[in-house]
Design an enzyme around this catalytic site. Structure first.
Site, PDB file in Angstrom:
ATOM      1  N   LYS A 187       0.838  -1.208   0.000  1.00  0.00           N
ATOM      2  CA  LYS A 187       0.000   0.000   0.000  1.00  0.00           C
ATOM      3  C   LYS A 187       0.866   1.248   0.000  1.00  0.00           C
ATOM      4  O   LYS A 187       2.047   1.236   0.371  1.00  0.00           O
ATOM      5  CB  LYS A 187      -0.943   0.008   1.215  1.00  0.00           C
TER       6      LYS A 187
ATOM      7  N   ASP B 148      -2.524  -1.757   9.766  1.00  0.00           N
ATOM      8  CA  ASP B 148      -2.564  -1.857   8.311  1.00  0.00           C
ATOM      9  C   ASP B 148      -3.126  -3.175   7.798  1.00  0.00           C
ATOM     10  O   ASP B 148      -3.386  -3.312   6.604  1.00  0.00           O
ATOM     11  CB  ASP B 148      -1.153  -1.671   7.731  1.00  0.00           C
TER      12      ASP B 148
END
Length: 325
Positions: free
Chosen positions: A18, A146
């Site tokens: 990401k 995350d």
């Protein structure tokens, strides 16, 4: 209690790294954490996980990036993800995990979180536990901020510690060039440096640099409890407008990362001079990400950065989260 695996031949799951296209960090809280506001985008740099039924829990790690510092015991989120799912479901067997890493280790792109998300999906399928998406997300949140986004993928806003996720509409495709770095940066160390810089600036009475402010784009003070993603970021993502998004890229951790790794300033400067719309340190770094106007521009920038001796990769986003292959 689940006692037999559903898939005796094993399963393979792929999960994305990401980028934080916007990352705002609130002040240090009493529990030692910070509230954050993040706009995540999953990009086409993937981790692959194979899960095979076993009597115990084992982990092997390979990859195209340096994995020499990656632990293969319970310090690894992937192994902890398998154990937490087994404990939650009452599964009494084990799993042999093989992780093939392509997201830089300790690079600010969530590679370890992607591994954990992939393992949750893989073991759920392998063991036939069928806990469902909502429960997987709850387990993911226990593993790290995350990990839920690595399950979700796409583009999302994360609040709280980053794990209170809401999907964000993003149209089109955004082209990125990422520059990998030798060695990683410890996320806790970067946060400590951010706190140090903020404390020093507050004492000096000059809270004007990016190292200490929350975000000049929101107009709110550091004393506000809950940081927010700037509206311009969401408008740019919704419009699929790379130029507009470039004007809103922001990372509160960037100055702290640059304080610990001053060499990254040269990477940012070169990318800016070589046609990138904008660049920033990804998450806690040290990976640097540059947003490009289109595919052709991204490939040209990748060539320029590679010719300068950097390891530069072209990726695009958004892409889906952890998925069975």
């Amino acid at each position: 209690m689940v006692t037999a695996p559903l898939r005796s031949d094993g399963v393979r799951v792929r999960a994305p790294g990401k980028l934080n296209v916007f990352f705002e960090v609130g002040p240090l809280l009493d529990d030692g954490y910070h509230a954050v506001a993040s706009a995540y985008q999953a990009v086409s740099l993937f981790e692959d996980v194979w899960a095979v039924a076993a009597d115990d829990f084992r982990l092997d790690v390979t990859g195209s990036v340096d994995v020499s510092a990656v632990p293969v015991d319970d310090r690894n989120l992937a192994l902890r993800a398998a154990r937490i799912l087994a404990q939650h479901t009452g599964f009494d067997g084990g799993v042999h995990l093989t992780v093939d890493k392509h997201v830089p280790v300790a690079g600010g792109m969530g590679g370890g979180s992607a591994d954990a998300a992939a393992v949750l999906v893989a073991c759920d399928a392998l063991w036939g536990t069928e806990v469902g998406s909502a429960e997987l997300h709850r387990l993911a949140a226990r593993l790290g901020a995350d990990v839920p986004f690595a399950l979700m993928g796409g583009t999302a806003v994360g609040l709280g510690r980053g794990d209170r996720l809401s999907p964000a509409l993003a149209t089109g495709r955004f082209e990125w060039v990422i520059v990998l770095s030798n060695g990683g940066l410890s996320t806790p160390a970067v946060y400590r440096e951010l706190d140090r810089l903020r404390s020093g600036a507050a004492m000096s009475g000059h809270p004007s640099t990016g190292a200490i402010r929350l975000s000049g784009r929101t107009g709110r003070s550091q004393d506000d409890a809950d940081p927010l993603v700037a509206p311009g970021v969401l408008h740019a993502l919704r419009a699929g407008d790379a130029h507009a998004l470039a004007g809103h890229l922001h990372n509160d951790l960037q100055e702290a990362a640059l304080s610990l790794r001053p060499d990254l300033r040269g990477v940012l400067d070169l990318g800016d001079r070589s046609g990138a719309l904008a660049g920033l340190v990804s998450g806690s770094g040290p990976t640097v990400a540059f947003l490009s106007e289109d595919l052709e521009s991204a490939l040209e920038l990748q060539v320029t950065l590679s010719a300068a001796g950097y390891t530069a990769l072209h990726v695009h986003g958004p892409v889906p989260g952890a998925r069975l292959i």
